[in-house]
Design an enzyme around this catalytic site. Structure first.
Site, mmCIF file in Angstrom:
data_model
loop_
_atom_site.group_PDB
_atom_site.id
_atom_site.type_symbol
_atom_site.label_atom_id
_atom_site.label_comp_id
_atom_site.label_asym_id
_atom_site.label_seq_id
_atom_site.Cartn_x
_atom_site.Cartn_y
_atom_site.Cartn_z
ATOM 1 N N GLY A 110 0.806 -1.212 0.000
ATOM 2 C CA GLY A 110 0.000 0.000 0.000
ATOM 3 C C GLY A 110 0.840 1.262 0.000
ATOM 4 O O GLY A 110 2.075 1.238 0.065
ATOM 5 N N HIS A 111 0.133 2.414 -0.039
ATOM 6 C CA HIS A 111 0.839 3.694 -0.121
ATOM 7 C C HIS A 111 1.682 3.951 1.135
ATOM 8 O O HIS A 111 1.314 3.614 2.247
ATOM 9 C CB HIS A 111 -0.139 4.849 -0.355
ATOM 10 C CG HIS A 111 -1.265 4.940 0.618
ATOM 11 N ND1 HIS A 111 -2.529 5.321 0.261
ATOM 12 C CD2 HIS A 111 -1.324 4.710 1.956
ATOM 13 C CE1 HIS A 111 -3.318 5.319 1.327
ATOM 14 N NE2 HIS A 111 -2.598 4.950 2.362
ATOM 15 N N ASN A 112 2.859 4.538 0.890
ATOM 16 C CA ASN A 112 3.797 4.944 1.948
ATOM 17 C C ASN A 112 4.383 3.773 2.735
ATOM 18 O O ASN A 112 4.945 3.966 3.812
ATOM 19 C CB ASN A 112 3.157 5.956 2.889
ATOM 20 C CG ASN A 112 2.852 7.275 2.193
ATOM 21 O OD1 ASN A 112 1.735 7.487 1.725
ATOM 22 N ND2 ASN A 112 3.850 8.138 2.118
#
Length: 357
Positions: free
Chosen positions: A240-242
């Site tokens: 997922g993001h980050n």
């Protein structure tokens, strides 16, 4: 190196092993134990199979240091798996061939593309893309605007590199992987409607990373999603993001990692593990397959289960779980015996039918 033969003495130096037998023996390839033939080298990784050495038909064999009784030519090493991997890589290695940019590829404006590249038909390269030396892009690869790709990178068929993403040197990305798709981020209003949050960050993949087929790594909401040097990611993994993955990590197939989760170095995550968001895994954490992790893990932790608990506790719990049917049966028998004892120990009590109070 197709058709090339290498002296056994050279292979010994490559793997820093101990030579047994003829140093001038010529080796032309690598095979498994059961199919190795004349001119090939094979290996055994443990002492159990060492008892079958006389059955080997190969010209040479890689064995653990503890194996001392060897009748033919061999290389004795501390880690046979590592040794055979190095030797095999040497035999299958192919020199880079700069075929240039195929006329059926599409290249945008203001791109930096060296002469030594191999860009196949139906590749799409956006604007302001920077390619390093000896980059290989197989058919159907899409590289969006402002992406940067380092030296000696191989992108197999239908890989997508998103806008502004950064790919380091000697990175291998297998077919169908998507690097830099939008992160899964929404804000929900009072009516239950979901408003998409802009995802304006990038993905950074450091040197010597390998990413499996159909893996997806989301771009950051802000900043970067980051996979650090030397990490190896299997097929069908979702980051997922980050998310930040430390150096030399191993992520097995179907791992799913929610946004903003981070790891230290040398982490090993088994197949189908699910990780919640905003947690941190310390260095050398190991997570067994199919586990669910929702909390931070200290360096060196080994966990398993849903929710994940220390691996030794999980083994004991699993053993107890398998015995539950017998335990339930025994409990019923014990309850019945206790009831019988209670009736026998209660003076004047008669629980026979028709004598209810």
């Amino acid at each position: 190196m197709a058709g090339k033969k290498i002296r056994l003495a050279e292979l010994v130096v490559l793997v820093q092993g101990e030579l047994v037998g003829d140093p001038e023996l010529l080796i032309s390839g690598v095979a498994d134990f059961d199919s190795a033939g004349e001119g090939e080298i094979t290996f055994v990784a443990d002492l159990k199979r060492g008892a079958r050495l006389d059955e080997c038909k190969g010209s040479a064999i890689i064995v653990p240091l503890a194996v001392t009784e060897i009748s033919g030519s061999a290389i004795r090493v501390k880690n046979p798996y590592l040794a055979v991997a190095r030797i095999h890589a040497l035999f299958v290695e192919e020199p880079f061939v700069a075929t240039g940019v195929d006329a059926r590829a599409v290249v945008g404006d203001d791109c930096h593309i060296p002469a030594e590249v191999a860009i196949s038909p139906l590749v799409f390269i956006g604007n302001r893309v920077h390619l390093g030396q000896r980059v290989t892009l197989h058919p159907g690869v899409v590289v969006y605007d402002d992406a940067v790709i380092g030296d000696d990178v191989v992108l197999y068929a239908n890989v997508t590199i998103g806008r502004g993403c950064r790919i380091g040197n000697r990175v291998i990305i297998h077919s169908g992987a998507v690097i830099g798709s939008d992160g899964f981020g929404y804000a929900t209003d009072g009516n239950g409607h979901h408003l998409k949050r802009p995802q304006v960050g990038v993905v950074q993949i450091d040197d010597d990373v390998e990413i499996g087929a159909n893996t997806c790594i989301d771009r950051a909401t802000f900043g970067r999603t980051w996979v650090k040097r030397g990490t190896k990611i299997d097929n069908l993994v979702q980051l997922g993001h980050n998310v930040v993955i430390g150096e030399d990590a191993l992520l097995v197939a179907q791992v799913g990692m929610a946004g903003s989760t981070t790891t230290g170095n040398n982490v090993v995550i088994g197949g189908q593990v699910g990780l919640g968001g905003h947690i941190h895994l310390g260095d050398r954490v190991m997570i067994a397959a199919k586990s669910g992790v929702h909390n931070n893990l200290e360096p060196g932790s080994i966990v398993a289960g849903i929710p994940a608990i220390p691996h030794k506790n999980w083994l004991r719990a699993s053993a107890a779980y398998a015995k539950l049917p017998d335990m339930v049966r025994e409990m019923r028998e014990l309850k019945k015996k206790v009831a019988e004892l209670s009736r026998a120990m209660t003076p004047g009590r008669d629980d026979s039918p028709g004598n209810d109070a």
